[in-house]
Structure formats: structure tokens, C-alpha cells
Write a protein that holds these residues in place. Structure first.
Motif, mmCIF file in Angstrom:
data_model
loop_
_atom_site.group_PDB
_atom_site.id
_atom_site.type_symbol
_atom_site.label_atom_id
_atom_site.label_comp_id
_atom_site.label_asym_id
_atom_site.label_seq_id
_atom_site.Cartn_x
_atom_site.Cartn_y
_atom_site.Cartn_z
ATOM 1 N N ILE A 80 -43.839 -1.189 70.369
ATOM 2 C CA ILE A 80 -43.044 -1.077 69.137
ATOM 3 C C ILE A 80 -42.966 0.376 68.679
ATOM 4 N N GLY A 81 -44.062 1.106 68.799
ATOM 5 C CA GLY A 81 -44.050 2.533 68.453
ATOM 6 C C GLY A 81 -43.125 3.332 69.351
ATOM 7 N N GLY A 82 -43.083 2.974 70.632
ATOM 8 C CA GLY A 82 -42.170 3.634 71.559
ATOM 9 C C GLY A 82 -40.716 3.399 71.189
ATOM 10 N N PHE A 83 -40.400 2.153 70.822
ATOM 11 C CA PHE A 83 -39.038 1.871 70.376
ATOM 12 C C PHE A 83 -38.726 2.615 69.079
ATOM 13 N N GLY A 84 -39.728 2.754 68.230
ATOM 14 C CA GLY A 84 -39.522 3.532 67.005
ATOM 15 C C GLY A 84 -39.213 4.986 67.301
ATOM 16 N N LEU A 85 -39.884 5.561 68.295
ATOM 17 C CA LEU A 85 -39.599 6.943 68.680
ATOM 18 C C LEU A 85 -38.208 7.091 69.288
ATOM 19 N N ILE A 86 -37.765 6.074 69.998
ATOM 20 C CA ILE A 86 -36.441 6.146 70.613
ATOM 21 C C ILE A 86 -35.353 6.117 69.543
ATOM 22 N N TYR A 87 -35.516 5.269 68.535
ATOM 23 C CA TYR A 87 -34.459 5.061 67.555
ATOM 24 C C TYR A 87 -34.623 5.843 66.264
ATOM 25 N N VAL A 88 -35.551 6.782 66.209
ATOM 26 C CA VAL A 88 -35.752 7.552 64.981
ATOM 27 C C VAL A 88 -34.563 8.509 64.781
ATOM 28 N N PRO A 89 -34.015 8.556 63.575
ATOM 29 C CA PRO A 89 -32.882 9.468 63.338
ATOM 30 C C PRO A 89 -33.359 10.892 63.045
ATOM 31 N N VAL A 90 -33.144 11.812 63.962
ATOM 32 C CA VAL A 90 -33.579 13.189 63.785
ATOM 33 C C VAL A 90 -32.398 14.151 63.747
ATOM 34 N N SER A 91 -31.212 13.637 63.707
ATOM 35 C CA SER A 91 -30.041 14.502 63.827
ATOM 36 C C SER A 91 -29.908 15.487 62.669
ATOM 37 N N GLU A 92 -30.467 15.175 61.521
ATOM 38 C CA GLU A 92 -30.351 16.072 60.373
ATOM 39 C C GLU A 92 -31.455 17.122 60.349
ATOM 40 N N LEU A 93 -32.651 16.745 60.705
ATOM 41 C CA LEU A 93 -33.781 17.678 60.626
ATOM 42 C C LEU A 93 -33.783 18.690 61.766
ATOM 43 N N LEU A 94 -34.122 18.217 62.931
ATOM 44 C CA LEU A 94 -34.219 19.090 64.107
ATOM 45 C C LEU A 94 -33.511 18.422 65.281
ATOM 46 N N PRO A 95 -32.242 18.703 65.467
ATOM 47 C CA PRO A 95 -31.525 18.026 66.554
ATOM 48 C C PRO A 95 -32.056 18.372 67.945
ATOM 49 N N LEU A 104 -35.062 18.326 68.790
ATOM 50 C CA LEU A 104 -36.249 17.507 69.032
ATOM 51 C C LEU A 104 -35.899 16.108 69.527
ATOM 52 N N GLU A 105 -34.638 15.716 69.413
ATOM 53 C CA GLU A 105 -34.242 14.358 69.770
ATOM 54 C C GLU A 105 -34.473 14.014 71.240
ATOM 55 N N PRO A 106 -34.128 14.873 72.204
ATOM 56 C CA PRO A 106 -34.405 14.507 73.605
ATOM 57 C C PRO A 106 -35.895 14.372 73.917
ATOM 58 N N VAL A 107 -36.709 15.167 73.258
ATOM 59 C CA VAL A 107 -38.159 15.082 73.472
ATOM 60 C C VAL A 107 -38.691 13.749 72.954
ATOM 61 N N LEU A 108 -38.263 13.358 71.763
ATOM 62 C CA LEU A 108 -38.711 12.084 71.195
ATOM 63 C C LEU A 108 -38.202 10.908 72.013
ATOM 64 N N ASP A 109 -36.975 10.999 72.508
ATOM 65 C CA ASP A 109 -36.449 9.939 73.361
ATOM 66 C C ASP A 109 -37.272 9.807 74.638
ATOM 67 N N THR A 110 -37.603 10.928 75.254
ATOM 68 C CA THR A 110 -38.380 10.905 76.495
ATOM 69 C C THR A 110 -39.777 10.336 76.264
ATOM 70 N N VAL A 111 -40.429 10.783 75.211
ATOM 71 C CA VAL A 111 -41.776 10.263 74.903
ATOM 72 C C VAL A 111 -41.709 8.781 74.576
#
Length: 60
Positions: A12-27, A29-36
Motif C-alpha cells: 500500500i505504501g508503494g502504491f502511495g508513492l506511485i500516485y503521490v502528486p508532486v507536480s507542484e512541489l518538485l517535478p 522528484l516524480e520519476p524517483v518516487l515512481d521508481t521507488v
């Protein structure tokens, strides 16, 4: 039972990392969070499957 809940929490935490909206803060960082997130979902899903198979084999 606690192993099961820990592994499920990892999935569930992994799915949370995949779907977290980061486009406003640090775009950037999004590929790193998706990969993790993808790696954690895969690892914890495999751990759930292995734990389930071991549990079935030990009961037989």
C-alpha cells in the motif's frame, strides 16, 4: 499475521508513492518516487506470495 500486515502495508505504501502528486512541489522528484514505489510494490508482492506459499506448504 503481523508479517502479512507488514507486507500489505509495504504494498500500500508503494502504491502511495506511485500516485503521490508532486507536480507542484518538485517535478524532478516524480520519476524517483515512481521508481521507488514500483520497486517496493514488486518486492513486497513477491514477499507476500512467498510467505503464502511457505504457509501452504507447512500446513500440508
Amino acid at each position: 499475521m503481523s508479517k502479512f500486515l507488514s507486507y500489505l502495508g509495504g504494498v500500500i505504501g508503494g502504491f502511495g508513492l506511485i500516485y503521490v502528486p508532486v507536480s507542484e512541489l518538485l517535478p524532478s522528484l516524480e520519476p524517483v518516487l515512481d521508481t521507488v514505489g514500483i520497486i517496493s510494490v514488486i518486492v513486497f508482492s513477491i514477499a507476500l506470495i512467498v510467505n503464502g506459499v511457505r504457509s501452504l506448504i507447512s500446513k500440508a
